[in-house]
Design an enzyme around this catalytic site. Structure first.
Site, PDB file in Angstrom:
ATOM      1  N   HIS A  62       0.842  -1.190   0.000  1.00 43.03           N
ATOM      2  CA  HIS A  62       0.000   0.000   0.000  1.00 43.03           C
ATOM      3  C   HIS A  62       0.884   1.249   0.000  1.00 43.03           C
ATOM      4  O   HIS A  62       1.522   1.562   1.002  1.00 43.03           O
ATOM      5  CB  HIS A  62      -0.891   0.015   1.242  1.00 43.03           C
ATOM      6  CG  HIS A  62      -1.997  -0.983   1.200  1.00 43.03           C
ATOM      7  ND1 HIS A  62      -2.481  -1.612   2.329  1.00 43.03           N
ATOM      8  CD2 HIS A  62      -2.744  -1.466   0.165  1.00 43.03           C
ATOM      9  CE1 HIS A  62      -3.459  -2.430   1.990  1.00 43.03           C
ATOM     10  NE2 HIS A  62      -3.631  -2.357   0.691  1.00 43.03           N
ATOM     11  N   TYR A  77       3.408   0.080   5.290  1.00 43.82           N
ATOM     12  CA  TYR A  77       3.883  -1.108   6.029  1.00 43.82           C
ATOM     13  C   TYR A  77       3.082  -2.377   5.788  1.00 43.82           C
ATOM     14  O   TYR A  77       2.889  -3.169   6.697  1.00 43.82           O
ATOM     15  CB  TYR A  77       3.943  -0.821   7.544  1.00 43.82           C
ATOM     16  CG  TYR A  77       4.295   0.589   7.900  1.00 43.82           C
ATOM     17  CD1 TYR A  77       5.478   1.184   7.440  1.00 43.82           C
ATOM     18  CD2 TYR A  77       3.454   1.360   8.690  1.00 43.82           C
ATOM     19  CE1 TYR A  77       5.795   2.497   7.754  1.00 43.82           C
ATOM     20  CE2 TYR A  77       3.773   2.674   9.012  1.00 43.82           C
ATOM     21  CZ  TYR A  77       4.940   3.242   8.536  1.00 43.82           C
ATOM     22  OH  TYR A  77       5.255   4.538   8.853  1.00 43.82           O
ATOM     23  N   HIS A  78       2.671  -2.616   4.533  1.00 45.03           N
ATOM     24  CA  HIS A  78       1.867  -3.796   4.242  1.00 45.03           C
ATOM     25  C   HIS A  78       2.424  -4.602   3.063  1.00 45.03           C
ATOM     26  O   HIS A  78       1.682  -4.921   2.125  1.00 45.03           O
ATOM     27  CB  HIS A  78       0.422  -3.398   3.942  1.00 45.03           C
ATOM     28  CG  HIS A  78      -0.255  -2.651   5.043  1.00 45.03           C
ATOM     29  ND1 HIS A  78      -1.292  -1.755   4.826  1.00 45.03           N
ATOM     30  CD2 HIS A  78      -0.051  -2.662   6.383  1.00 45.03           C
ATOM     31  CE1 HIS A  78      -1.686  -1.254   5.985  1.00 45.03           C
ATOM     32  NE2 HIS A  78      -0.945  -1.778   6.941  1.00 45.03           N
ATOM     33  N   PRO A  79       3.694  -4.975   3.041  1.00 48.11           N
ATOM     34  CA  PRO A  79       4.213  -5.760   1.910  1.00 48.11           C
ATOM     35  C   PRO A  79       3.591  -7.161   1.881  1.00 48.11           C
ATOM     36  O   PRO A  79       3.416  -7.797   2.914  1.00 48.11           O
ATOM     37  CB  PRO A  79       5.720  -5.820   2.180  1.00 48.11           C
ATOM     38  CG  PRO A  79       5.844  -5.675   3.666  1.00 48.11           C
ATOM     39  CD  PRO A  79       4.736  -4.739   4.061  1.00 48.11           C
TER      40      PRO A  79
END
Length: 544
Positions: free
Chosen positions: A290, A465-467
């Site tokens: 994101h 922070y959403h890999p």
């Protein structure tokens, strides 16, 4: 050991707890970071200090991003029991039901919304009570903020004035709209995956938690995983698995470990002198995240907002005392108390943007101290089209991987983020907030037309922070695991974390990662049951 789990993050903690419920099973959990004893991990507002100091954090960076003016992005990942659930902003959202139905439609049987909802509910103890969408009695405590700041509802009112509906539950029947987030707290403290799943079960004799133990290789015998090599206290050691090895090291480290073990794109492994034991070209591919940009508003007279000033220090001291005495007050904040899911245009079938409203001035991921008081708002793109890759920098298992999400590589991502920035600004200019006479910081205030806004985004956007996606689930040539989370072509090896997501969900990824852990535990339990039935049948046949 029967099971060896690599990674004590959100999914790994779930797996270790659930599998060790069977006293006949021996479970080893390897975590590269320390135990979660630091008070900053348990005090919700401690995440601000963690951001400044980099504690419990891998502190990764991307390669220079062509879509971000060649800047390197900052990629914090939890390096501690609980993983990123121990350092995140504790927001509990699941994404849109359609996200999971899309996974199933791509050939992943058992991953549609109706399939995964029971696992969300099994994980959850929602203090509002159980209903069609929520559970009670689960390990993960979900609640409304104990001491919410007065300014979250102000943002919600401004968003309503801008024409967006209000919702009480982002995880209910209609995720659309704006409102106050529920959080993973318990009694005024962070409820990480470690605290929810591991802490109550530390005395189990069959649960073996190894901290400071960094996995360096999956051990193979032919095409079967039989254990893991790891380094702890400077010594290389091995732990064997009678049943299965499960990688739950996250979207960045699970594919790295596969490649270090000789499982991955053959040409890439040979470039680094790694023997190719199984050519699996999709390992590390499909990395996406994101992408997010923040607008900051200076409001020096609003001294009850978080900030650096004499009043801010007094507020913090009062908050420390309140938190220590009764686990209430300012330090129970998760900072991003309000937000919402909106559409960049009416033509979008689903909300494609998420807002996080922060009760302080957030600059450079909170790593830069900014004097004074104010507030901030994020807007992130929920379903980016851009895809990058996770590759090895070297064959050294202690070298960080090369992280390239290719932010804004697809022009449509920038187009929709420009629309999102305009929508965010429109909300912040509504009377409910405008009446407080805050001033947008100059860096973004000068960006008025689309070209200037796009330039601002390229100069300031980064991850939220959403890999995900680097061990993609599916049956295609570039997929890594099947719908049972088994690595294609390797027996006794699964992946269970956010890396298996075929496509990112439209929301924060912590709750989905915990759901993946719950479902993986169920899949492993079913596999063990089939083995027992098969063994029993074989014994009966011999006896006959």
């Amino acid at each position: 050991m029967d099971y060896v789990i690599v990674g004590g993050g959100s999914a790994g903690c779930v797996l270790a707890a659930r599998l060790s419920e069977d006293p006949a099973v021996q479970v080893a959990l390897l975590e590269a970071g320390p135990a979660d004893r630091n008070v900053l991990l348990h005090c919700p507002a401690g995440l601000a200090v963690l951001a400044l100091t980099g504690q419990a954090n891998w502190k990764f960076e991307t390669v220079p991003q062509r879509g971000l003016d060649g800047r390197r992005g900052y990629v914090p990942r939890g390096k501690v029991l609980g993983g990123s659930s121990s350092i995140n902003a504790m927001i509990y959202t699941r994404g849109h039901p359609a996200d999971y139905d899309a996974w199933a439609a791509e050939g992943n049987a058992g991953w549609g919304w109706e399939d995964v909802l029971p696992f969300f509910k099994r994980a959850e103890h929602n203090e509002r009570g159980a209903d069609a969408f929520h559970g009670t009695g689960g390990p993960l405590n979900v609640m409304d903020l104990r001491s919410p700041h007065r300014f979250g509802p102000v943002f919600v009112e401004a968003a309503k004035q801008a024409g967006y509906p209000q919702t009480r539950d982002f995880n209910g029947a209609t995720p659309d709209g704006v409102g106050l987030y529920q959080v993973t707290h318990r009694n005024g403290e962070r409820c990480s995956a470690a605290k929810a799943y591991l802490t109550p079960n530390l005395q189990r004799p069959n649960l073996h938690i190894l901290t400071g133990a960094q996995a360096t290789r999956v051990l193979l015998e032919g095409r079967r995983a039989v254990g893991v090599r790891y380094r702890q206290d400077g010594q290389d050691q091995e732990v064997r698995a009678r049943r299965e090895v499960v990688l739950s090291a996250g979207a960045l480290l699970s594919p790295q470990l596969l490649m270090l073990s000789g499982i991955g794109p053959g040409g890439h492994l040979r470039e680094h002198g790694i023997p190719v034991l199984h050519d699996l070209p999709g390992v590390g591919r499909n990395l996406h995240d994101h992408v997010d940009v923040v607008q900051v508003v200076d409001a020096p007279h609003l001294t009850d907002l978080l900030g650096v000033s004499m009043a801010g220090v007094a507020n913090a001291v009062k908050g420390i005392l309140e938190w220590r005495r009764e686990r209430r007050g300012l330090l129970t904040t998760n900072f991003a108390e309000a937000g919402g899911f909106i559409r960049s245009s009416p033509e979008e079938a689903l909300p494609d943007l998420q807002l996080h409203f922060v009760i302080g001035k957030l600059v450079n991921h909170g790593r830069r101290i900014v004097p004074g008081h104010g507030y901030s708002c994020h807007v992130c793109l929920l379903r980016p089209r851009s895809r990058g890759a996770l590759t090895l920098a070297s064959a050294d298992p202690f070298a960080p991987p090369r992280i390239d999400p290719d932010f804004l590589g697809d022009p449509d991502d920038l187009r929709r983020l420009v629309l999102g920035f305009r929508a965010m600004r429109r909300i912040l200019e509504q009377p409910a907030l405008a009446g407080y006479r805050g001033r947008e910081l100059a860096a973004s205030a000068a960006a008025r037309d689309d070209a200037a806004i796009a330039a601002f985004i390229r100069g300031h956007a980064d991850t939220i922070y959403h890999p995900v996606g680097t061990c993609r689930m599916g049956s295609g040539s570039l997929d890594v695991v099947d719908a049972q989370l088994r690595v294609h072509g390797i027996e006794g090896l699964r992946v269970a974390d956010a890396s298996i997501m075929p496509r990112i969900v439209g929301g924060n990824t912590n709750a989905p990662a915990i759901m993946i852990g719950e479902k993986a535990a169920d899949l492993l339990g079913q596999a063990a049951k089939r083995l027992r039935v098969s063994a029993s049948a074989a014994q009966n046949a011999v006896a006959a």
